[in-house]
Design a protein around this motif. Structure first.
Motif, PDB file in Angstrom:
ATOM      1  N   TYR A  80      -5.187   2.020 -35.062  1.00  0.00           N
ATOM      2  CA  TYR A  80      -6.357   3.115 -34.498  1.00  0.00           C
ATOM      3  C   TYR A  80      -7.169   2.091 -33.541  1.00  0.00           C
ATOM      4  O   TYR A  80      -7.540   0.896 -33.983  1.00  0.00           O
ATOM      5  N   THR A 140     -14.255   0.469 -31.256  1.00  0.00           N
ATOM      6  CA  THR A 140     -14.951  -0.181 -30.195  1.00  0.00           C
ATOM      7  C   THR A 140     -16.196  -0.754 -31.335  1.00  0.00           C
ATOM      8  O   THR A 140     -16.622   0.036 -31.896  1.00  0.00           O
ATOM      9  N   GLN A 167     -19.863  -2.211 -31.511  1.00  0.00           N
ATOM     10  CA  GLN A 167     -20.889  -2.741 -30.644  1.00  0.00           C
ATOM     11  C   GLN A 167     -22.158  -3.291 -31.438  1.00  0.00           C
ATOM     12  O   GLN A 167     -22.071  -3.319 -32.886  1.00  0.00           O
ATOM     13  N   ASP A 176     -21.512  -2.162 -26.286  1.00  0.00           N
ATOM     14  CA  ASP A 176     -20.370  -2.217 -26.656  1.00  0.00           C
ATOM     15  C   ASP A 176     -19.974  -3.926 -26.429  1.00  0.00           C
ATOM     16  O   ASP A 176     -20.551  -4.507 -25.458  1.00  0.00           O
ATOM     17  N   SER A 213     -13.291  -3.980 -27.650  1.00  0.00           N
ATOM     18  CA  SER A 213     -12.332  -3.092 -28.629  1.00  0.00           C
ATOM     19  C   SER A 213     -11.173  -3.913 -29.250  1.00  0.00           C
ATOM     20  O   SER A 213     -10.713  -4.926 -28.622  1.00  0.00           O
ATOM     21  N   VAL A 259     -17.318   2.501 -33.216  1.00  0.00           N
ATOM     22  CA  VAL A 259     -17.225   3.738 -32.573  1.00  0.00           C
ATOM     23  C   VAL A 259     -15.664   3.964 -32.807  1.00  0.00           C
ATOM     24  O   VAL A 259     -14.896   3.131 -32.389  1.00  0.00           O
ATOM     25  N   ASN A 309     -13.090   7.769 -32.883  1.00  0.00           N
ATOM     26  CA  ASN A 309     -12.840   8.925 -32.576  1.00  0.00           C
ATOM     27  C   ASN A 309     -14.128   9.562 -32.135  1.00  0.00           C
ATOM     28  O   ASN A 309     -14.651  10.642 -32.415  1.00  0.00           O
ATOM     29  N   GLY A 310     -15.165   8.911 -31.226  1.00  0.00           N
ATOM     30  CA  GLY A 310     -16.262   9.548 -30.689  1.00  0.00           C
ATOM     31  C   GLY A 310     -17.350   9.374 -31.793  1.00  0.00           C
ATOM     32  O   GLY A 310     -18.358  10.164 -31.359  1.00  0.00           O
ATOM     33  N   GLN A 311     -17.237   8.960 -33.008  1.00  0.00           N
ATOM     34  CA  GLN A 311     -18.376   8.786 -33.871  1.00  0.00           C
ATOM     35  C   GLN A 311     -18.672   7.447 -34.341  1.00  0.00           C
ATOM     36  O   GLN A 311     -17.863   6.512 -34.121  1.00  0.00           O
ATOM     37  N   ARG A 312     -19.969   7.298 -34.556  1.00  0.00           N
ATOM     38  CA  ARG A 312     -20.445   5.988 -34.812  1.00  0.00           C
ATOM     39  C   ARG A 312     -20.666   5.842 -36.139  1.00  0.00           C
ATOM     40  O   ARG A 312     -21.108   6.551 -36.929  1.00  0.00           O
ATOM     41  N   GLN A 324     -21.259  13.323 -42.043  1.00  0.00           N
ATOM     42  CA  GLN A 324     -20.936  14.184 -41.359  1.00  0.00           C
ATOM     43  C   GLN A 324     -21.700  15.536 -41.955  1.00  0.00           C
ATOM     44  O   GLN A 324     -21.774  15.794 -43.038  1.00  0.00           O
TER      45      GLN A 324
END
Length: 108
Positions: A8, A11, A13, A32, A35, A77, A79-82, A105
């Motif tokens: 997987y 990133t 940050q 950022d 990665s 980060v 799958n677009g979630q922090r 969530q």
């Protein structure tokens, strides 16, 4: 370390705190840093209420290769979630770093 499980892309940050405002708070932003490939798995979860929202607190265990430049207070980060880094477990042999990260969530 099983390198095959690190499939997987995440990133890492670093948290940057802005100047204080008149109310004593401050703005927070994230920048950022790098990665890398990681192994991401759900470690545990719990149902929670925050204000008028309900959600699921989920703890993720993330493994990456060892790095010297890892931030103490940061976020991941995926799958677009922090996800916020709660604990950092560096390997004494400098092979890997294990991160415990939390994410919420919301459910409707």
């Amino acid at each position: 370390m099983n390198i095959g499980k690190m499939r997987y892309r995440i990133t890492v940050q670093e948290r940057i705190d802005g100047d204080p405002d008149r109310m004593g708070g401050f703005s927070t932003s994230y920048q950022d840093l790098f990665s890398c490939w990681a192994d991401v798995e759900v470690s545990s979860g719990a149902f929670s209420f925050r204000g008028d929202q309900r959600g699921h607190d989920i703890i993720y265990k993330i493994r990456i290769r060892y790095r010297e430049d890892f931030p103490e207070n940061g976020a991941i980060v995926f799958n677009g979630q922090r996800f916020f880094i709660d604990k950092i477990y560096p390997d004494p042999l400098k092979r890997e770093i294990i991160l415990e990260c939390s994410g919420v969530q919301n459910s409707e």
